[in-house]
Design an enzyme around this catalytic site. Structure first.
Site, PDB file in Angstrom:
ATOM      1  N   ASP A   9       0.860  -1.176   0.000  1.00 49.87           N
ATOM      2  CA  ASP A   9       0.000   0.000   0.000  1.00 49.87           C
ATOM      3  C   ASP A   9       0.905   1.237   0.000  1.00 49.87           C
ATOM      4  OD1 ASP A   9      -2.374   1.639   0.520  1.00 49.87           O
ATOM      5  OD2 ASP A   9      -1.570   1.806   2.551  1.00 49.87           O
ATOM      6  N   ASP A  11      -0.191   5.192   0.982  1.00 51.58           N
ATOM      7  CA  ASP A  11      -0.451   6.128   2.076  1.00 51.58           C
ATOM      8  C   ASP A  11      -0.514   5.389   3.408  1.00 51.58           C
ATOM      9  OD1 ASP A  11      -1.009   8.620   0.466  1.00 51.58           O
ATOM     10  OD2 ASP A  11      -2.560   7.322  -0.350  1.00 51.58           O
TER      11      ASP A  11
END
Length: 222
Positions: A9, A11
């Site tokens: 991922d 953020d």
């Protein structure tokens, strides 16, 4: 499992972008006469795509406002993408070490694809990611496994031989739905308890711990 690849991922996992996301959305909310929110509130607004962010941040049932709020947010964010956002401590070194150990890597975010690419290329230059994807038209967002499974194909690995690393329940659910090894990082936007509750098989509190967690999974056939 014989760990050969890892999908990350963005953020809250690779980069700390919350302050810039909050500033952009608060700017848009102010333009529309809506209340703004502290940066900490955005921990619970992000992760599920920008339209979910808009709905949670506006806190009004006014679909007629959503497109305008979104447009203002995107315009401001595009000009302020790197104001405060930076890679988390130790992340560039950890990624370089994984590359040196022949672990294939990719990025999968629910952030807009263009912003995802700009942040990765700007803050993590030289990292040999096989692919970098954000939200794309026609591809379901996480936790739907479609994009993650497509990345496994691009990485040339079976899903069971791939780790999925993230900081939210969305990421842990994506790993489970795709049949991947879920690793939660606790420096991001959600708590260790949430990550465990959604199936994290390993937790890391630092980039060094993340490297060791991935190495352990690779060595043990977790």
């Amino acid at each position: 499992m014989h760990l050969r690849a890892a999908i990350f991922d963005l953020d809250g996992t690779l980069v700390d972008s919350l302050a810039d996301i909050a500033a952009a959305m608060n700017h848009s909310l102010s333009l529309h006469g809506l209340p703004t929110h502290p940066v900490s509130s955005y921990r619970y607004y992000v992760g599920e795509g920008v339209m979910v962010l808009v709905r949670k941040a506006t806190q009004v049932d006014r679909e007629d406002l959503y497109d305008s709020v979104l447009a203002a947010y995107r315009a401001y964010y595009a000009d302020h993408l790197f104001d405060q956002t930076q890679a988390y401590p130790g992340i560039p070194r950890m990624l370089a070490q994984l590359a040196a150990e022949d672990v294939r890597m990719a990025v999968l975010s629910n952030k807009a694809d263009v912003f995802t690419r700009q942040l990765v290329e700007g803050l993590l230059p030289g990292v040999p990611f096989t692919s970098i994807y954000g939200e794309r038209s026609g591809v379901p967002r996480k936790p739907d496994p479609t994009a993650a499974l497509g990345l496994a194909v691009e990485l040339g690995v079976s899903p069971k031989d791939c780790a999925f690393v993230g900081d939210t329940p969305v990421d842990m659910n994506t790993a489970r739905n795709a049949g991947m090894y879920s690793v939660g990082v606790t420096w991001g936007f959600r708590s260790p308890e949430e990550l465990r509750a959604h199936g994290a098989r390993a937790l890391a509190t630092t980039a060094d711990e993340l490297l060791e967690a991935l190495r352990a999974a690779r060595a043990s056939g977790a």
